[in-house]
Scaffold this motif. Structure first.
Motif, PDB file in Angstrom:
ATOM      1  N   LYS A 107       0.846  -1.213   0.000  1.00  0.00           N
ATOM      2  CA  LYS A 107       0.000   0.000   0.000  1.00  0.00           C
ATOM      3  C   LYS A 107       0.877   1.258   0.000  1.00  0.00           C
ATOM      4  N   ALA A 108       2.059   1.135   0.606  1.00  0.00           N
ATOM      5  CA  ALA A 108       2.948   2.306   0.696  1.00  0.00           C
ATOM      6  C   ALA A 108       3.447   2.761  -0.679  1.00  0.00           C
ATOM      7  N   VAL A 109       3.362   1.894  -1.704  1.00  0.00           N
ATOM      8  CA  VAL A 109       3.763   2.329  -3.057  1.00  0.00           C
ATOM      9  C   VAL A 109       2.536   2.458  -3.967  1.00  0.00           C
ATOM     10  N   THR A 110       1.396   2.771  -3.349  1.00  0.00           N
ATOM     11  CA  THR A 110       0.111   2.840  -4.044  1.00  0.00           C
ATOM     12  C   THR A 110      -0.441   4.265  -3.973  1.00  0.00           C
ATOM     13  N   ASP A 111      -1.168   4.687  -5.016  1.00  0.00           N
ATOM     14  CA  ASP A 111      -1.796   6.019  -4.986  1.00  0.00           C
ATOM     15  C   ASP A 111      -3.184   5.977  -4.351  1.00  0.00           C
ATOM     16  N   VAL A 112      -3.939   4.948  -4.683  1.00  0.00           N
ATOM     17  CA  VAL A 112      -5.265   4.818  -4.059  1.00  0.00           C
ATOM     18  C   VAL A 112      -5.630   3.346  -3.923  1.00  0.00           C
ATOM     19  N   VAL A 113      -6.165   3.033  -2.754  1.00  0.00           N
ATOM     20  CA  VAL A 113      -6.600   1.663  -2.453  1.00  0.00           C
ATOM     21  C   VAL A 113      -8.062   1.527  -2.878  1.00  0.00           C
ATOM     22  N   VAL A 114      -8.445   0.317  -3.273  1.00  0.00           N
ATOM     23  CA  VAL A 114      -9.866   0.039  -3.555  1.00  0.00           C
ATOM     24  C   VAL A 114     -10.247  -1.276  -2.893  1.00  0.00           C
ATOM     25  N   THR A 115     -11.550  -1.493  -2.745  1.00  0.00           N
ATOM     26  CA  THR A 115     -12.049  -2.817  -2.355  1.00  0.00           C
ATOM     27  C   THR A 115     -12.979  -3.260  -3.487  1.00  0.00           C
ATOM     28  N   SER A 116     -13.516  -4.457  -3.365  1.00  0.00           N
ATOM     29  CA  SER A 116     -14.410  -4.907  -4.437  1.00  0.00           C
ATOM     30  C   SER A 116     -15.722  -4.117  -4.429  1.00  0.00           C
ATOM     31  N   SER A 117     -16.008  -3.407  -3.329  1.00  0.00           N
ATOM     32  CA  SER A 117     -17.237  -2.591  -3.254  1.00  0.00           C
ATOM     33  C   SER A 117     -17.121  -1.276  -4.013  1.00  0.00           C
ATOM     34  N   ASN A 118     -15.899  -0.794  -4.194  1.00  0.00           N
ATOM     35  CA  ASN A 118     -15.769   0.545  -4.786  1.00  0.00           C
ATOM     36  C   ASN A 118     -14.774   0.612  -5.953  1.00  0.00           C
ATOM     37  N   ALA A 119     -14.224  -0.543  -6.351  1.00  0.00           N
ATOM     38  CA  ALA A 119     -13.151  -0.533  -7.370  1.00  0.00           C
ATOM     39  C   ALA A 119     -13.614   0.142  -8.656  1.00  0.00           C
ATOM     40  N   ARG A 120     -14.793  -0.234  -9.132  1.00  0.00           N
ATOM     41  CA  ARG A 120     -15.267   0.336 -10.396  1.00  0.00           C
ATOM     42  C   ARG A 120     -15.378   1.861 -10.296  1.00  0.00           C
ATOM     43  N   GLN A 121     -16.050   2.314  -9.246  1.00  0.00           N
ATOM     44  CA  GLN A 121     -16.290   3.752  -9.112  1.00  0.00           C
ATOM     45  C   GLN A 121     -14.992   4.531  -8.927  1.00  0.00           C
ATOM     46  N   ILE A 122     -14.050   3.951  -8.185  1.00  0.00           N
ATOM     47  CA  ILE A 122     -12.785   4.677  -7.966  1.00  0.00           C
ATOM     48  C   ILE A 122     -11.977   4.719  -9.258  1.00  0.00           C
ATOM     49  N   VAL A 123     -11.942   3.613  -9.999  1.00  0.00           N
ATOM     50  CA  VAL A 123     -11.242   3.635 -11.300  1.00  0.00           C
ATOM     51  C   VAL A 123     -11.900   4.690 -12.191  1.00  0.00           C
ATOM     52  N   GLU A 124     -13.236   4.720 -12.192  1.00  0.00           N
ATOM     53  CA  GLU A 124     -13.948   5.671 -13.063  1.00  0.00           C
ATOM     54  C   GLU A 124     -13.816   7.114 -12.600  1.00  0.00           C
ATOM     55  N   SER A 125     -13.339   7.323 -11.371  1.00  0.00           N
ATOM     56  CA  SER A 125     -13.163   8.707 -10.913  1.00  0.00           C
ATOM     57  C   SER A 125     -11.930   9.345 -11.570  1.00  0.00           C
ATOM     58  N   PHE A 126     -11.111   8.528 -12.235  1.00  0.00           N
ATOM     59  CA  PHE A 126      -9.965   9.061 -12.997  1.00  0.00           C
ATOM     60  C   PHE A 126     -10.370   9.198 -14.460  1.00  0.00           C
ATOM     61  N   PRO A 127      -9.859  10.236 -15.149  1.00  0.00           N
ATOM     62  CA  PRO A 127     -10.193  10.386 -16.572  1.00  0.00           C
ATOM     63  C   PRO A 127      -9.891   9.096 -17.346  1.00  0.00           C
ATOM     64  N   GLN A 128     -10.717   8.833 -18.372  1.00  0.00           N
ATOM     65  CA  GLN A 128     -10.657   7.581 -19.139  1.00  0.00           C
ATOM     66  C   GLN A 128      -9.256   7.251 -19.656  1.00  0.00           C
ATOM     67  N   ASP A 129      -8.484   8.310 -20.010  1.00  0.00           N
ATOM     68  CA  ASP A 129      -7.179   8.035 -20.610  1.00  0.00           C
ATOM     69  C   ASP A 129      -6.027   7.989 -19.587  1.00  0.00           C
ATOM     70  N   THR A 130      -6.354   7.962 -18.291  1.00  0.00           N
ATOM     71  CA  THR A 130      -5.285   7.900 -17.274  1.00  0.00           C
ATOM     72  C   THR A 130      -4.598   6.539 -17.339  1.00  0.00           C
ATOM     73  N   PRO A 131      -3.277   6.510 -17.498  1.00  0.00           N
ATOM     74  CA  PRO A 131      -2.591   5.206 -17.433  1.00  0.00           C
ATOM     75  C   PRO A 131      -2.627   4.681 -15.986  1.00  0.00           C
ATOM     76  N   ILE A 132      -3.108   3.466 -15.831  1.00  0.00           N
ATOM     77  CA  ILE A 132      -3.297   2.931 -14.472  1.00  0.00           C
ATOM     78  C   ILE A 132      -2.629   1.561 -14.345  1.00  0.00           C
ATOM     79  N   ILE A 133      -1.962   1.371 -13.208  1.00  0.00           N
ATOM     80  CA  ILE A 133      -1.506   0.030 -12.816  1.00  0.00           C
ATOM     81  C   ILE A 133      -2.505  -0.454 -11.777  1.00  0.00           C
ATOM     82  N   PHE A 134      -3.021  -1.669 -11.962  1.00  0.00           N
ATOM     83  CA  PHE A 134      -3.965  -2.228 -10.992  1.00  0.00           C
ATOM     84  C   PHE A 134      -3.387  -3.521 -10.437  1.00  0.00           C
ATOM     85  N   GLY A 135      -3.289  -3.585  -9.116  1.00  0.00           N
ATOM     86  CA  GLY A 135      -2.784  -4.820  -8.517  1.00  0.00           C
ATOM     87  C   GLY A 135      -3.507  -5.112  -7.226  1.00  0.00           C
TER      88      GLY A 135
END
Ligand code: 13P
Ligand code: SF4
Length: 311
Positions: free
Chosen positions: A117-145
């Protein structure tokens, strides 16, 4: 000695709160002051006024509580209760992966160690993953782990192309399309509930895909009276308790050598260990100050975005 009475007495004397995940044994859920999915547990930890939090769940859940409440004592009944998904993403390797892909926003599932988590920008759970990903502009390069199944599912429903870490949960990966279809043939009216940590082909069978809390809510509100449940079987306890007149059928694992779909780590939490940890004030979660200082930022960010979105 009535062990449950003693546990309740100690909680009152020590101002302790017992929190439990839906995957723990039914008797642990029954004695807990609060039962929830990963998001609800983090939200509850952030607001509790108890002096001691006893986290009946796996190790990363205790870490999340401690990171959010550094001044409180956080106890875990068995510190060996880890998580295959969190283990599949060692912080040093994940950090190298992040460095190899500069310019990416790093989104990590809550099922990670504090160091990841210390090398992460934002944490998600399965309850909010979709909404949190969608809170970033569509073209944002994202690493998801680290969960490639959850990440792949989010990619498929959002049209994103997030870079995925190759991690998975050993329990959710065991469900098979074939076994679920066999069950569906026997129970044609049953609705299929699937956790997004399952593989893509299993997720495609679902009438409802969601976190444990979302699946529970769906089973309560839906008109169907039969449900095939493809997630860890501990959730059936609350489902059956909430809807005694409905039938909940645990989806069988692919591997016939497994008795059932249980998370061996969650099931390490027993009443005796809960009693022992409250009595002894041990095992306690402690996190390196430098890691905790960094890890709190993406967790707080998740809670802020979730609160803003009403999740
Ligand atoms: P949720 O509690 O978000 O449904 O996650 C399931 C899980 O695997 C927790 O370890
Ligand atoms: Fe981890 Fe899987 Fe167990 Fe959840 S069910 S705690 S993801 S090993």
């Amino acid at each position: 000695m009535d062990i449950k009475e003693e546990i309740k007495k100690m909680c009152l004397e020590k101002n302790a709160i017992i929190m439990a995940h839906y995957y723990t044994d039914g008797e642990i859920q029954n004695i807990a002051d609060f039962v929830g999915d990963s998001l609800a547990l983090a939200q509850k930890a952030a607001e509790t006024e108890a002096d001691i939090i006893v986290m009946c769940g796996v190790h990363f859940m205790g870490e999340t509580c401690k990171i959010l409440c550094p001044g409180k004592k956080v106890l875990v009944p068995d510190p060996e209760a880890t998580c295959s998904l969190a283990e599949s993403c060692p912080a040093d390797k994940f950090s190298e992966f992040v460095k190899a892909h500069p310019g990416h926003t790093v989104i990590s599932y809550v099922n990670t160690t504090a160091a990841t988590k210390a090398v992460t920008d934002v944490v998600v759970t399965s309850s909010n993953a979709r909404q949190i990903v969608e809170s970033f502009p569509q073209d944002t390069p994202i690493i998801f782990g680290p969960d490639k199944n959850l990440g792949g599912y989010i990619n498929s429903i959002t049209g994103r192309n997030m870079l995925l870490w190759e991690g998975a949960c050993h329990v959710h990966e065991r469900f098979s399309v074939e076994k679920i279809l066999q069950l569906k043939a026997l129970h044609p009216n049953a609705k299929i509930l699937v956790h997004p940590e399952c593989k893509g082909p299993v997720v495609k069978l679902a009438d409802k895909v969601g976190s444990t809390a979302a699946l529970l809510k769906f089973s309560i509100n839906d008109d169907a009276t039969e449900f095939i449940v493809a997630t860890e079987s501990g959730i059936l306890h609350e489902m059956q308790k909430s809807c005694p007149h409905k039938t909940f059928i645990p989806a069988p694992p692919n591997d016939s050598t497994c008795a059932c779909n249980e998370c061996n780590y969650m099931k390490m939490i027993t009443m005796q260990k809960l009693y022992n940890c409250l009595k002894n004030g041990y095992p306690e979660i402690n996190i390196d100050a430098d890691i905790a200082e960094k890890a709190v930022l993406p967790i707080r960010k998740m809670l802020e975005i979730s609160a803003k979105l009403g999740l």
